[in-house]
Each structure stands twice: as structure tokens, then as C-alpha cells.
Write a protein that holds these residues in place. Structure first.
Motif, mmCIF file in Angstrom:
data_model
loop_
_atom_site.group_PDB
_atom_site.id
_atom_site.type_symbol
_atom_site.label_atom_id
_atom_site.label_comp_id
_atom_site.label_asym_id
_atom_site.label_seq_id
_atom_site.Cartn_x
_atom_site.Cartn_y
_atom_site.Cartn_z
ATOM 1 N N ILE A 26 17.457 -15.216 -4.558
ATOM 2 C CA ILE A 26 15.827 -14.894 -5.772
ATOM 3 C C ILE A 26 15.866 -14.066 -4.846
ATOM 4 C CG2 ILE A 26 14.092 -15.470 -5.841
ATOM 5 C CD1 ILE A 26 14.355 -18.755 -5.637
ATOM 6 N N THR A 27 15.329 -12.980 -5.704
ATOM 7 C CA THR A 27 14.492 -11.446 -4.969
ATOM 8 C C THR A 27 13.553 -11.251 -5.536
ATOM 9 O OG1 THR A 27 15.425 -9.724 -6.940
ATOM 10 C CG2 THR A 27 17.022 -10.381 -4.460
ATOM 11 N N PHE A 28 12.324 -10.929 -4.995
ATOM 12 C CA PHE A 28 10.663 -10.448 -5.700
ATOM 13 C C PHE A 28 10.257 -8.902 -5.513
ATOM 14 C CE2 PHE A 28 10.510 -13.312 -2.522
ATOM 15 C CZ PHE A 28 10.150 -14.515 -2.972
ATOM 16 N N SER A 29 10.375 -8.260 -7.042
ATOM 17 C CA SER A 29 9.980 -6.769 -7.505
ATOM 18 C C SER A 29 9.084 -6.501 -6.715
ATOM 19 C CB SER A 29 10.333 -6.163 -8.011
ATOM 20 O OG SER A 29 9.372 -6.890 -8.834
ATOM 21 N N SER A 30 7.721 -7.179 -6.298
ATOM 22 C CA SER A 30 6.517 -7.128 -5.884
ATOM 23 C C SER A 30 6.214 -8.037 -4.738
ATOM 24 C CB SER A 30 5.738 -7.271 -7.196
ATOM 25 O OG SER A 30 4.453 -7.116 -6.465
ATOM 26 N N ILE A 31 5.664 -7.309 -3.183
ATOM 27 C CA ILE A 31 4.946 -7.878 -2.714
ATOM 28 C C ILE A 31 3.258 -7.111 -2.854
ATOM 29 C CG2 ILE A 31 4.910 -8.314 -0.086
ATOM 30 C CD1 ILE A 31 6.628 -9.916 -1.426
ATOM 31 N N ASN A 32 2.403 -8.698 -2.994
ATOM 32 C CA ASN A 32 1.121 -7.876 -2.901
ATOM 33 C C ASN A 32 0.597 -8.437 -1.888
ATOM 34 O OD1 ASN A 32 -1.942 -7.889 -3.286
ATOM 35 N ND2 ASN A 32 -1.321 -8.002 -5.060
ATOM 36 N N VAL A 33 -0.166 -7.551 -0.994
ATOM 37 C CA VAL A 33 -0.682 -8.621 -0.018
ATOM 38 C C VAL A 33 -1.737 -7.972 0.558
ATOM 39 C CG1 VAL A 33 1.745 -7.262 1.506
ATOM 40 C CG2 VAL A 33 -1.446 -5.835 1.120
ATOM 41 N N GLY A 34 -2.640 -8.305 -0.520
ATOM 42 C CA GLY A 34 -4.081 -8.407 -0.565
ATOM 43 C C GLY A 34 -4.666 -7.372 0.214
ATOM 44 N N GLY A 35 -6.180 -7.580 0.311
ATOM 45 C CA GLY A 35 -6.546 -6.427 1.388
ATOM 46 C C GLY A 35 -7.164 -7.136 2.815
ATOM 47 N N GLY A 36 -8.800 -7.744 2.631
ATOM 48 C CA GLY A 36 -8.915 -7.595 4.042
ATOM 49 C C GLY A 36 -9.893 -7.161 4.911
ATOM 50 N N LEU A 37 -9.487 -5.922 5.075
ATOM 51 C CA LEU A 37 -9.722 -4.897 5.543
ATOM 52 C C LEU A 37 -10.816 -4.677 6.123
ATOM 53 C CD1 LEU A 37 -9.057 -3.035 8.353
ATOM 54 C CD2 LEU A 37 -9.193 -0.838 6.463
ATOM 55 N N GLY A 38 -11.628 -4.977 7.164
ATOM 56 C CA GLY A 38 -13.201 -4.942 7.796
ATOM 57 C C GLY A 38 -13.697 -3.737 7.909
ATOM 58 N N ILE A 39 -14.990 -3.390 7.852
ATOM 59 C CA ILE A 39 -15.333 -1.946 8.380
ATOM 60 C C ILE A 39 -16.532 -2.722 9.260
ATOM 61 C CG2 ILE A 39 -15.889 -1.706 5.712
ATOM 62 C CD1 ILE A 39 -18.914 -1.955 6.241
ATOM 63 N N ASP A 40 -16.969 -1.336 10.349
ATOM 64 C CA ASP A 40 -18.454 -1.356 11.332
ATOM 65 C C ASP A 40 -20.107 -1.061 10.739
ATOM 66 O OD1 ASP A 40 -19.662 -1.099 13.476
ATOM 67 O OD2 ASP A 40 -18.669 0.735 13.940
ATOM 68 N N TYR A 41 -20.742 -2.906 10.668
ATOM 69 C CA TYR A 41 -21.382 -3.101 10.184
ATOM 70 C C TYR A 41 -22.660 -2.520 11.211
ATOM 71 C CZ TYR A 41 -19.992 -5.311 5.830
ATOM 72 O OH TYR A 41 -19.569 -6.430 4.412
ATOM 73 N N ALA A 42 -22.416 -2.731 12.178
ATOM 74 C CA ALA A 42 -23.277 -2.852 13.484
ATOM 75 C C ALA A 42 -23.558 -0.685 13.427
ATOM 76 C CB ALA A 42 -22.848 -2.740 14.321
ATOM 77 N N HIS A 43 -22.437 0.213 13.211
ATOM 78 C CA HIS A 43 -22.228 1.227 13.968
ATOM 79 C C HIS A 43 -21.850 2.234 12.607
ATOM 80 C CE1 HIS A 43 -23.635 0.359 17.456
ATOM 81 N NE2 HIS A 43 -22.712 -0.025 17.486
ATOM 82 N N PRO A 44 -22.853 1.945 11.549
ATOM 83 C CA PRO A 44 -22.154 2.710 10.115
ATOM 84 C C PRO A 44 -22.127 4.146 10.304
ATOM 85 C CG PRO A 44 -24.389 2.421 9.576
ATOM 86 C CD PRO A 44 -24.068 1.723 11.242
ATOM 87 N N GLU A 45 -22.595 4.649 11.599
ATOM 88 C CA GLU A 45 -22.514 6.457 11.124
ATOM 89 C C GLU A 45 -21.319 7.055 12.010
ATOM 90 O OE1 GLU A 45 -23.398 8.435 9.392
ATOM 91 O OE2 GLU A 45 -25.275 7.426 8.753
ATOM 92 N N ARG A 46 -20.944 5.696 12.838
ATOM 93 C CA ARG A 46 -19.818 5.853 14.081
ATOM 94 C C ARG A 46 -18.257 5.948 13.551
ATOM 95 N NH1 ARG A 46 -19.139 1.197 19.275
ATOM 96 N NH2 ARG A 46 -21.655 2.276 19.310
ATOM 97 N N ARG A 47 -18.211 4.725 12.587
ATOM 98 C CA ARG A 47 -17.038 5.125 11.725
ATOM 99 C C ARG A 47 -17.253 5.035 10.027
ATOM 100 N NH1 ARG A 47 -11.749 4.040 12.427
ATOM 101 N NH2 ARG A 47 -11.698 4.971 15.318
ATOM 102 N N PRO A 48 -17.545 6.101 9.469
ATOM 103 C CA PRO A 48 -17.614 5.383 8.558
ATOM 104 C C PRO A 48 -16.946 5.189 6.572
ATOM 105 C CG PRO A 48 -18.312 8.127 8.933
ATOM 106 C CD PRO A 48 -18.190 7.307 10.463
ATOM 107 N N ILE A 49 -15.735 5.724 7.598
ATOM 108 C CA ILE A 49 -14.679 5.642 6.957
ATOM 109 C C ILE A 49 -13.579 5.156 7.696
ATOM 110 C CG2 ILE A 49 -11.807 6.886 6.369
ATOM 111 C CD1 ILE A 49 -14.168 9.335 5.632
ATOM 112 N N PRO A 50 -12.986 3.475 7.535
ATOM 113 C CA PRO A 50 -12.604 2.422 8.130
ATOM 114 C C PRO A 50 -11.396 3.433 9.044
ATOM 115 C CG PRO A 50 -13.254 1.256 6.202
ATOM 116 C CD PRO A 50 -13.667 3.157 6.154
ATOM 117 N N ASP A 51 -10.515 2.603 9.933
ATOM 118 C CA ASP A 51 -9.378 2.875 10.454
ATOM 119 C C ASP A 51 -8.419 3.123 9.251
ATOM 120 O OD1 ASP A 51 -7.669 4.456 11.723
ATOM 121 O OD2 ASP A 51 -7.284 1.969 13.387
ATOM 122 N N PHE A 52 -7.840 3.524 8.061
ATOM 123 C CA PHE A 52 -6.816 3.372 6.770
ATOM 124 C C PHE A 52 -5.858 3.487 7.954
ATOM 125 C CE2 PHE A 52 -10.619 4.267 4.211
ATOM 126 C CZ PHE A 52 -10.511 2.545 3.369
#
Length: 383
Positions: free
Chosen positions: A216-242
Motif C-alpha cells: 500500500i502506497t500513499f501519493s499524498s502526506i498531509n502534515v497539517g499546520g500548527g506552527l506557533g508565533i511569538d505573542y509576547a514580542h511581536p516586533e522581535r519576530r514578526p515573521i515566524p521561523d519558517f
């Protein structure tokens, strides 16, 4: 860095959501740069924010979209997303929503139970269609986040437990109107550690080895999302560590030839570009406390009341004033209508505008009209 055009805010009805479209576009560019593996397909989880002005920029950037209702599919189509770039998740898809999704020729259903699989097969057969399906698996991984947004544990309303998966795969393969594509996972939201994603990759690798051995093989794997952000310091890391996020899957997920990996990012795409702007109605002096009573409430931003979440609060009318402690509260007739206690803020006066930061995700989209209040409107920066 988000800059608030305070002069332009004068005279506007408050509260309102302010969206920094320049920051949104920078975030989208970073996603495209770091998800450069051609096997990686990124979908925006529209449940985070369905504002049409925000959706237009996301669609223009070339992302797909992850939906959890027929209404979200409709919003995605109206924003210009193509049906084949839509994936449809959710534990309670109605017959009407399934038909609508099939008519829109969506890319894939993320199926969460056997009854749902059978109904999709039945409706697809009635419509003379074949439904592309991925099975949502609970990998029993603790994402170390709030209990309300942890979704990958075994006894959870979402998905299929590992011990039930073999029978579900056999059933999906056997149905005439189902095109079985692969597996879908989502272990939770606001994940700020790498370890849960590494554990997810290891689980997927083990499952792939197990089923490949059975042919049995899978052509697609979906890992969802979930990556968090920095709520305490929005200006320190306005763009998450993608960069680190996508690198984790690139380094740890053992893909087969021809496989695609689908991601469903929501909060990390839009949270930092949005702020809730509210006006101070009164400054109330208590015996030991000062209360800044504002015109926004839990009807406009429910996360603090619902999750005990905290958004950084800024006095954008008087950013350099003398610092004092305030409880920042709203006008709703509920004790939980509080945005922050003992907040250290520059002197607050009646009429000042406060910004509740990092509110672009699960802010406007979750607003209600409790107490017969008006819904907040939206204002956009120049790009």
C-alpha cells in the motif's frame, strides 16, 4: 515592524481590526522561499482569518487553502482559489457541504471517521464523481500546547486512532467512488518547539514502512499546520521561523518517489499582521487598581476569555508616557471580559487608542454579536 498611522485612525469607528498588508506580503514571500522543495504544497487554513482583503493577498501569493466548512469553501472560491487547490477537513461535514465540495471539484477531503467515508462515497456515486480522500490519523503525539487546541492525541474527537487505521485504509481502497490518496495529520496549534514535528515525522516514516511492506502506497502526506508565533514580542519576530519549520520536515520525513507533502498553516501566516484597535472609554480608579475600560470586548477578540490567551497591549496614542499598571477590560457583562491584568503601560487617558497585537488569527473571524454589539470592521495599511 508594524507602524500604526495614528492620524488616519482619528475619527474612525472603534473597535476595528488593522491589517498590515506589507507584513503579510513579507510573510508570504518568506513561506514561498523556505518551502522551496517542489514536493511541498502549502495551504492556508482559512479558519484563522477569512477577511476578503487578507484572502486576496494570500491567493495572489499562490497558496492553496484548507477549509473546515462549506462556508469557508465558498469564501475561498470567491477569493479566487481554484477548487483543486482546496482541501476540506472537519469532523462534521454535512451532506450539503459534501455535495458543494464535490461540485467545486476540490482537491481532497480529509476524512475523520468511517461513517463520513461511507457518506462521501455514497454522495459521490449519486453525483457520478469520484472523491479524492486522505484519512486523518491521530498519531497520539502531545504537542505541549493548550488542551483546547491539542488535536493529535488518541482520545480526541478528531481523526482516526492508529489501531483503527488498517481497517479504514482497506475500506477506503475498496469503495468504488473513493480515490484514496494518503494520510492526513494535525497534532495541534501554537506549537513553538521542534520536537513534536520531529516525532510526527518519525510516526509517518514508521507508518509508511509498515504499509509499503503490505503493498500500500500513499501519493499524498498531509502534515497539517500548527506552527506557533511569538505573542509576547511581536516586533522581535514578526515573521515566524519558517526556515526551521520546513527544514524539519525536509530533514526528517522520508518521502517516496512522486509523493507530495501538504501543509496547512493558518496562525503563522496572518497573526502578526493584524491588530485590534480599541478606544479607551474610561479610566476607573479603584482602591488598589486602575482599570482602563475600552470599547472592544470579548465579542471582538475572544481568545483571552476562551483560552486565557494574552495579546501584547500598546498605547499607540501615548507610547512614551509614564508607566502605570492597569487592568485592561471591556464593556461586556462578563467577568471574563478582560484583555490583561496589571499591564504596565504608558499613562492612559480617555480617548486614547490601544492596540492589541498579534490578533490577525482567530480574532475577527471569531467575533460575535453578544450583547447585540456590532461586529468590528477592518482597516488596511497601504502595501
Amino acid at each position: 515592524m508594524t507602524r500604526f498611522p495614528i492620524d488616519e485612525f482619528q475619527g474612525l469607528r472603534t473597535p476595528f481590526y488593522f491589517y498590515d498588508l506589507k507584513l503579510l506580503d513579507q510573510t508570504l514571500s518568506d513561506i514561498k522561499r523556505t518551502a522551496r522543495d517542489p514536493r511541498f504544497k502549502v495551504h492556508y487554513a482559512i479558519k484563522a482569518n477569512a477577511n476578503p482583503g487578507v484572502l486576496r493577498n494570500i491567493q495572489a501569493a499562490g497558496l492553496g487553502v484548507d477549509c473546515v466548512s462549506g462556508g469557508e469553501i465558498e469564501a475561498a472560491l470567491e477569493a479566487g482559489f481554484r477548487g483543486e487547490r482546496i482541501v476540506f477537513a472537519g469532523v462534521g461535514k454535512s451532506d450539503e457541504e459534501i455535495r458543494f465540495a464535490l461540485e467545486a471539484n476540490i482537491g481532497c477531503f480529509n476524512v475523520e471517521s468511517e461513517p463520513e467515508l461511507l457518506i462521501i462515497n455514497e454522495i459521490a456515486g449519486e453525483m457520478g464523481k469520484k472523491a479524492a480522500v486522505a484519512l486523518r490519523v491521530n498519531p497520539n503525539i502531545d504537542a505541549h500546547t493548550h488542551e483546547y487546541i491539542t488535536t493529535g492525541l488518541a482520545e480526541n474527537k478528531f481523526g482516526i486512532n492508529l489501531e483503527l487505521l488498517p481497517a479504514m485504509i482497506d475500506k477506503a481502497i475498496s469503495l468504488d467512488n473513493i480515490d484514496f490518496k494518503g494520510l492526513h495529520f494535525h497534532i495541534g496549534s501554537q506549537i513553538t518547539e521542534t520536537e513534536p514535528f520531529v516525532m510526527l515525522c518519525e510516526t509517518i516514516n514508521r507508518l509508511q514502512n509498515e504499509y509499503n511492506a503490505k503493498g500500500i502506497t500513499f501519493s499524498s502526506i498531509n502534515v497539517g499546520g500548527g506552527l506557533g508565533i511569538d505573542y509576547a514580542h511581536p516586533e522581535r519576530r514578526p515573521i515566524p521561523d519558517f526556515e526551521n519549520y520546513f527544514k524539519t520536515f525536509h530533514n526528517h520525513l522520508k518521502l517516496r518517489d512522486g509523493q507530495e507533502v501538504h501543509f496547512e498553516l493558518g496562525r503563522s501566516v496572518v497573526a502578526q499582521c493584524g491588530s485590534l484597535i480599541t478606544k479607551v472609554l474610561y479610566v476607573k480608579e479603584g482602591t488598589t487598581k486602575k482599570f482602563a475600560i475600552v470599547d472592544a470586548g470579548m465579542t471582538d477578540l475572544i481568545r483571552p476569555a476562551l483560552y486565557n490567551a494574552h495579546h501584547k497591549i500598546e498605547n499607540i496614542s501615548n507610547p512614551n508616557g509614564e508607566l502605570h499598571h492597569y487592568d485592561v477590560v471591556g464593556p461586556i457583562c462578563e467577568s471574563s471580559d478582560c484583555f490583561g491584568k496589571d499591564e504596565l503601560l504608558p499613562t492612559i487617558s480617555r480617548g486614547d487608542l490601544l492596540a492589541l497585537r498579534s490578533a490577525g488569527a482567530y480574532g475577527e473571524i471569531m467575533a460575535s454579536q453578544y450583547n447585540c454589539r456590532k461586529l468590528p470592521h477592518s482597516v488596511f495599511s497601504a502595501q
